[in-house]
Design an enzyme around this catalytic site. Sequence first.
Site, short mmCIF file in Angstrom:
data_model
loop_
_atom_site.label_atom_id
_atom_site.label_comp_id
_atom_site.label_asym_id
_atom_site.label_seq_id
_atom_site.Cartn_x
_atom_site.Cartn_y
_atom_site.Cartn_z
N ASP A 42 -22.30 38.59 70.33
CA ASP A 42 -21.70 37.55 71.15
C ASP A 42 -22.70 36.41 71.39
O ASP A 42 -23.88 36.66 71.61
CB ASP A 42 -21.29 38.18 72.50
CG ASP A 42 -20.54 37.22 73.39
OD1 ASP A 42 -19.49 36.73 72.94
OD2 ASP A 42 -20.99 36.97 74.52
N GLU A 77 -33.84 50.52 59.33
CA GLU A 77 -34.40 51.88 59.50
C GLU A 77 -33.33 52.94 59.24
O GLU A 77 -33.63 54.13 59.11
CB GLU A 77 -34.88 52.07 60.95
CG GLU A 77 -36.03 51.17 61.36
CD GLU A 77 -36.23 51.20 62.89
OE1 GLU A 77 -35.65 52.08 63.57
OE2 GLU A 77 -36.96 50.33 63.40
#
Length: 558
Positions: free
Chosen positions: A221, A272
Amino acid sequence: MTSHHDVHHEQVSTAGREWWRSAVIYQIYPRSFADFNGDGLGDLPGITARLDELQELGVDAVWLSPFMTSPQKDAGYDVADYCDVDPIFGTLADFDRLLAAAHARGIRVIVDLVPNHSSDQHEWFQQALKAAPGSRERGRYIFRDGKGENGELPPNNWQSIFGGPAWTRITEPDGHPGQWYLHLFDSSQPDFDWSNEEVKEEFRRILRFWLDRGVDGFRVDVAHGLVKDQEFPDYTPDPEAASMGGEQTPAPYFEQPGVHEVYRDWRRVLEEYDGDRALCGEAWVSSVESMAQWVRPDEMHQTFNFEYLLAPWEAGELRDIIDRSISAFTAVGAPSTWVLSNHDVVRHATRLSLTEENPQGTGIGPDFPGIPDHRDAVRRAQSATALMLALPGSSYIYQGEELGLDEVHDLPDEARQDPTWFRTQGQKYGRDGCRVPIPWAAESPAFGFSPTGKSWLPQPQRWQQLARDAQQADPASTLHLYQQLLRLRRELGLGAGQLEWLDGYDRGVLAFRNSATTIIANISASPLELPREAELLIASAPLENGRLGTDTTVWLRQ
């Protein structure tokens, strides 16, 4: 510099792995999608119960608008706890069940993340109110001393996106008027200070919390906000610009260069994890060329193409924004994205047929002039959708547009709930009209939205005929059109294709080839002869004596 051609090959070869390059992503606004427990608000178990319908529709992923713990002053975009589910939507266990059920159907799940600001009920902000000026607790937000003799004037003239000043003065713990805090949105939404390392570390933790649960990505957002000009200069926005930004000269609180460091950091966190997780930014910026900076190879994967969303139904303007989008995004190795509706704008089954100005975020009400006839407006909307879904890249669909839902412009004043309506004393209607709960079953209470018939915003009676079960039984319905478009889009590989304009057509016509498919959209007032020998794959509306009528798009095999 990679050539256009090489990028095209790269997109095709990685389309399976980098799913976000060509995905169709369905936006769910949880409180308006499906209510399982009957309290009139949609919830996570309601979404889980309707996943079969989304699988049948043929979407690749769902994006869930905010469902995290929140006082709901701004429909969940005011988060009090980023690592839990608000009780109105269910529990973390409900979320885990939803995620598992979606993954079992081959549907990925993207969650909405709100990093620009928190709720004023967030533990950190409550600590800041109790702490002293200059303290570590205050340093996580943007607190400043006021101007004037006794600090009685705000630090600068910035205005809130929702109307009124962007600064609110607090009362210090000792009872005296004190510092001011910045809130670009509602006063209950204080902005974080992203120059603070503690804020950065906290959001890494939040990202990992959801990634560990198995989410496939985040919609971010106000992704162009976060970093503010540290001089905090006075600034008056361009009244013509969209309310969320998009001025030619970026505001000192939007599009600041430092914001890109944040997303490089987040990208490293996502990498990751196995399984190709994606970041999609909500960035209302000055141009599509500027927007492409958010999706450079080490930043976000996608960003919403608001310039396309805001484009009028006019062939020249559409061609221009399609060209500029593909060019800008391809230059940074990213897919273009396409979107026509979301939870902040008038639904495109109404908007594309409006003749009066309708600035983004303003909404329309019962007094708005020239509300279009639904049948004509839906025909235009279907043509626009058939055009959008034929473009290479990734497309977003907003819940209910597959039913041809119109904007509910005639909500009674007393039913409205958008902060914009209240903060502007009813001058702007705001966004309630696109957030009305969607109809599933024509003969059920609340049209199948809720077992009790409760609905947090009233549904118009005219939606009974647009209910999903009524459309399922009608092969000529909007729902069937969407199902066929999505199936063909996948089979024809349009999302991973390449666009090539076709010449020889009138100015009011858009014609192009994508892979082996020819797409023609007739935006002009005159019917159009179709190429001979072409096999019609799909039409957004019936042909007129074999010709392509106004506001109709076809996909052809030649």
